[in-house]
Design a protein around this motif. Structure first.
Motif, PDB file in Angstrom:
ATOM      1  N   ASN A   1       0.824  -1.070   0.047  1.00 47.13           N
ATOM      2  CA  ASN A   1      -0.194   0.073   0.051  1.00 47.13           C
ATOM      3  C   ASN A   1       0.839   1.161  -0.118  1.00 47.13           C
ATOM      4  O   ASN A   1       1.959   1.318  -0.304  1.00 47.13           O
ATOM      5  CB  ASN A   1      -0.928  -0.011   1.082  1.00 47.13           C
ATOM      6  N   ASN A   2       0.228   2.401   0.272  1.00 46.61           N
ATOM      7  CA  ASN A   2       0.979   3.712   0.298  1.00 46.61           C
ATOM      8  C   ASN A   2       2.318   3.628   1.155  1.00 46.61           C
ATOM      9  O   ASN A   2       3.261   4.193   0.695  1.00 46.61           O
ATOM     10  CB  ASN A   2       0.221   4.727   0.790  1.00 46.61           C
ATOM     11  N   THR A   3       2.317   3.009   2.251  1.00 43.40           N
ATOM     12  CA  THR A   3       3.222   3.090   3.150  1.00 43.40           C
ATOM     13  C   THR A   3       4.507   2.365   2.777  1.00 43.40           C
ATOM     14  O   THR A   3       5.728   2.460   3.073  1.00 43.40           O
ATOM     15  CB  THR A   3       2.918   2.485   4.649  1.00 43.40           C
ATOM     16  N   THR A   4       4.286   1.246   1.852  1.00 40.59           N
ATOM     17  CA  THR A   4       5.387   0.505   1.205  1.00 40.59           C
ATOM     18  C   THR A   4       5.532   1.036  -0.401  1.00 40.59           C
ATOM     19  O   THR A   4       6.166   0.364  -1.072  1.00 40.59           O
ATOM     20  CB  THR A   4       5.187  -0.995   1.335  1.00 40.59           C
ATOM     21  N   TYR A   5       5.056   2.160  -0.672  1.00 37.87           N
ATOM     22  CA  TYR A   5       5.468   2.976  -2.054  1.00 37.87           C
ATOM     23  C   TYR A   5       4.652   2.270  -3.101  1.00 37.87           C
ATOM     24  O   TYR A   5       4.964   2.496  -4.151  1.00 37.87           O
ATOM     25  CB  TYR A   5       6.924   2.936  -2.089  1.00 37.87           C
ATOM     26  N   TYR A   6       3.476   1.603  -2.838  1.00 36.96           N
ATOM     27  CA  TYR A   6       2.551   1.318  -3.720  1.00 36.96           C
ATOM     28  C   TYR A   6       1.098   2.012  -3.685  1.00 36.96           C
ATOM     29  O   TYR A   6       0.545   1.911  -2.555  1.00 36.96           O
ATOM     30  CB  TYR A   6       2.167  -0.362  -3.894  1.00 36.96           C
ATOM     31  N   ILE A   7       1.037   2.742  -4.561  1.00 41.74           N
ATOM     32  CA  ILE A   7      -0.116   4.028  -4.234  1.00 41.74           C
ATOM     33  C   ILE A   7      -1.503   3.225  -4.360  1.00 41.74           C
ATOM     34  O   ILE A   7      -1.785   2.725  -5.284  1.00 41.74           O
ATOM     35  CB  ILE A   7       0.130   5.056  -5.453  1.00 41.74           C
TER      36      ILE A   7
ATOM     37  N   LYS B   1       7.513   2.574  22.258  1.00 43.18           N
ATOM     38  CA  LYS B   1       7.695   1.639  21.132  1.00 43.18           C
ATOM     39  C   LYS B   1       7.010   2.140  19.783  1.00 43.18           C
ATOM     40  O   LYS B   1       5.887   2.311  20.124  1.00 43.18           O
ATOM     41  CB  LYS B   1       7.539   0.292  21.370  1.00 43.18           C
ATOM     42  N   GLY B   2       8.002   2.151  18.594  1.00 46.54           N
ATOM     43  CA  GLY B   2       7.252   2.626  17.494  1.00 46.54           C
ATOM     44  C   GLY B   2       7.351   1.530  16.494  1.00 46.54           C
ATOM     45  O   GLY B   2       7.952   0.646  16.598  1.00 46.54           O
ATOM     46  N   ILE B   3       6.696   1.636  15.290  1.00 46.47           N
ATOM     47  CA  ILE B   3       6.763   0.766  14.257  1.00 46.47           C
ATOM     48  C   ILE B   3       7.319   1.380  13.051  1.00 46.47           C
ATOM     49  O   ILE B   3       7.146   2.541  12.852  1.00 46.47           O
ATOM     50  CB  ILE B   3       5.157   0.557  13.690  1.00 46.47           C
ATOM     51  N   ARG B   4       8.261   0.841  12.525  1.00 47.44           N
ATOM     52  CA  ARG B   4       8.859   1.262  11.066  1.00 47.44           C
ATOM     53  C   ARG B   4       8.028   1.498  10.118  1.00 47.44           C
ATOM     54  O   ARG B   4       7.067   0.686   9.768  1.00 47.44           O
ATOM     55  CB  ARG B   4      10.083   0.143  10.914  1.00 47.44           C
ATOM     56  N   ASN B   5       8.181   2.420   9.551  1.00 45.28           N
ATOM     57  CA  ASN B   5       7.249   2.851   8.208  1.00 45.28           C
ATOM     58  C   ASN B   5       7.544   1.650   7.164  1.00 45.28           C
ATOM     59  O   ASN B   5       8.945   1.640   6.813  1.00 45.28           O
ATOM     60  CB  ASN B   5       7.244   4.280   7.794  1.00 45.28           C
TER      61      ASN B   5
ATOM     62  N   LEU C   1      15.282   4.456   5.913  1.00 48.67           N
ATOM     63  CA  LEU C   1      14.323   4.030   4.757  1.00 48.67           C
ATOM     64  C   LEU C   1      13.147   3.184   5.348  1.00 48.67           C
ATOM     65  O   LEU C   1      13.180   2.744   6.447  1.00 48.67           O
ATOM     66  CB  LEU C   1      15.406   3.113   3.989  1.00 48.67           C
ATOM     67  N   VAL C   2      12.409   3.068   4.187  1.00 47.06           N
ATOM     68  CA  VAL C   2      11.345   2.124   4.452  1.00 47.06           C
ATOM     69  C   VAL C   2      11.847   0.820   4.458  1.00 47.06           C
ATOM     70  O   VAL C   2      12.779   0.359   3.723  1.00 47.06           O
ATOM     71  CB  VAL C   2      10.088   2.339   3.500  1.00 47.06           C
ATOM     72  N   TYR C   3      11.171  -0.241   5.219  1.00 47.02           N
ATOM     73  CA  TYR C   3      11.746  -1.631   5.034  1.00 47.02           C
ATOM     74  C   TYR C   3      11.344  -2.245   3.917  1.00 47.02           C
ATOM     75  O   TYR C   3      12.070  -3.164   3.470  1.00 47.02           O
ATOM     76  CB  TYR C   3      11.456  -2.479   6.448  1.00 47.02           C
TER      77      TYR C   3
END
Length: 523
Positions: A83-89, A306-310, A460-462
């Motif tokens: 999805n958007n968060t993984t660079y697929y719009i 604690k956070g989540i990686r984008n 960077l995004v994972y």
């Protein structure tokens, strides 16, 4: 004779019954055109809707600018995790909000106000248009502005657009300066209770924001406009009392709904890295401690967040739902910041590095920006924080998954304390990092700052799912923009083609916007 007398009496009573008929049959509770005009309701009633639609919601903001500037991250593997968060719009709707709910009604109210000679209302509506479209352009680049509503509609190139913004701000400020004691806005202005002088400060502060935004690509224009904002007699927003906050008009903060009602957003790993590493006391104002096992934050037990990686690899929503939510106090806020004293001070600090007249001392402005942010969020300890020359952002470990999944090593070694002997590039990194931290809940400008300066040095995004559908982002890079809407592509292909011709590349997420020079140096 009796018959004639009867007719005369009936006619007399008939006339008596209808005398004053119009007055007698007017509903005393009905809102008349005259009363609307007297109270400015025929114009002013539009403005809350205009202001309320400047910001976006989940698919317009939280899963776009808020993700891309690394404020918040989702625990939810939407669309099988692609999805958007993984660079697929997947979602791209902010355009519709701005044009359907802001530009269209703003044009209507401008027409009404111009026809009635209400110059201040015209200026106010034109300013609100800039507040909205100046955000939208950071998503797409070229947008429709100067020709909106005309028969010959076209997209403004970004260079044309920013010049149009500055020209319109000139006109708006002239109207405000000539009507500083005008009281007509009072009943419709939840931000400043109709105080035109406060709106004049917004104009100058917006001019400074836009000037800073284009300072790498158009340095001469940026300096001219920035110095104009600094020198204007109306002043800038340099006190939290002057902060431009937009009312929620009875609605819940978008972030509160997404976080607490839907469970679809949590603290980002980037925020954890910087706030924990820099020992930033604002973390407690922004977020709640994680409710997960202590082992998850064993590397920083004094900061149980604690956070989540984008762009994370996500298996199930429940895996990270007990990571840090936003602070519970956000459930009761009634307004949201758009432009604050802290941002203005950081802009002045950068302007000083660039040699703009009147900007003042960079280090003093930097300290003032941090202090204004601490005060805005009700946090103490600014003196100790500003003196810290050793703490740096930490590395991140996602303890939910084994191995190195979602983990990262911090790219930043920035510290808080100002160093007058540092290079301008090192000073700018401090300024933009603190501006990013201070801007929490208002992600648009931090995302623009990140793209134009490279700061803060975010992870960077994972998981990078970009492909030829929307554009390929290299594994060592970040998304640059949002593509134009599919409806625009299909309905107005010639307009889109002309717009793309003004850009640095095709209509792809990998194409840099005008203000994003990608030069690797900011000076």
């Amino acid at each position: 004779m009796k018959k004639i007398l009867f007719i005369f009496i009936v006619a007399l009573f008939a006339n008596a019954c209808t005398d004053g008929f119009e007055e007698a049959n007017v509903n005393p509770y009905e809102i008349t055109d005259e009363s609307l005009t007297q109270d400015f309701n025929h114009i002013g009633s539009f403005y809350p809707t205009l202001l309320a639609n400047i910001f976006g919601h989940q698919v317009e903001e939280n899963l776009v600018s808020e993700s891309y500037c690394d404020y918040m991250a989702t625990p939810t593997p939407f669309v099988s995790g692609v999805n958007n968060t993984t660079y697929y719009i997947t979602w791209n709707t902010y355009w519709n909000r701005i044009y359907n709910n802001l530009m269209s009604p703003a044009s209507q109210v401008i027409d009404i106000a111009q026809e009635g000679g209400y110059d201040v209302f015209v200026a106010w509506a034109k300013l609100i248009r800039i507040l909205g479209v100046s955000r939208l352009t950071t998503y797409h680049g070229p947008v429709i502005y100067s020709t909106y509503g005309s028969e010959d509609v076209s997209y403004d190139s970004e260079e044309v657009l920013y010049n149009a913004f500055f020209d319109d701000l000139d006109d708006i400020q002239a109207v405000f300066a000539a009507n500083s004691d005008y009281e007509g806005l009072t009943r419709f202005d939840a931000s400043y209770a109709g105080d035109v002088a406060s709106w004049a400060k917004v104009v100058n502060s917006m001019r400074l924001r836009l000037a800073i935004r284009i300072s790498n690509v158009a340095p001469d224009l940026a300096q001219t406009e920035g110095e104009k904002a600094i020198a204007d007699a109306a002043g800038l927003i340099t006190s939290n009392d002057d902060n431009f906050n937009i009312s929620l008009y009875g609605s819940d903060l978008y972030l509160s709904v997404i976080c607490f009602s839907w469970g679809d957003t949590r603290m980002s790993a980037g925020m954890e890295s910087f706030l924990v590493g820099l020992k930033d006391p604002r973390i407690a104002a922004y977020f709640e401690p994680a409710t997960t096992a202590e082992s998850v934050y064993a590397d920083h037990p004094d900061f149980p967040y604690k956070g989540i990686r984008n762009g994370a690899q996500l298996t199930a929503k429940a895996d990270h739902s007990d990571y840090s939510t936003i602070n519970e106090s956000f459930q009761s806020v009634t307004e949201r910041p758009y432009l604050t004293a802290s941002e203005v001070y950081f802009d002045l600090a950068e302007a000083s590095l660039r040699g703009w007249t009147g900007a003042g001392d960079a280090g003093s402005n930097y300290d003032a920006g941090v202090r204004a942010s601490f005060s805005q969020w009700g946090v103490g300890g600014a003196d100790d924080y500003l003196a810290d020359a050793t703490s740096t952002p930490i590395d991140y470990d996602d303890a939910v998954y084994s191995g190195s999944i979602n983990d990262f090593v911090s790219r930043s070694t920035v510290t808080v304390a100002w160093d007058e002997t540092a290079t301008n590039e090192e000073k700018l990194e401090k300024i933009i990092t603190q501006k990013w931290i201070a801007g929490f809940t208002n992600p648009n400008e931090p995302w623009a700052d990140f793209r134009r300066t490279g700061y803060p040095k975010l992870p960077l995004v994972y998981k990078n799912d970009s492909n030829s559908d929307w554009g390929v982002i290299p594994d060592d890079e970040w998304i640059k923009r949002m593509p134009f809407l599919d409806s625009e592509r299909s309905d107005s292909p010639e307009l889109i083609s002309a717009a793309v011709a003004t850009m640095k590349g095709d209509d792809l997420i990998s194409t840099r916007l005008w203000f994003d020079t990608g030069s690797g140096s900011n000076f």
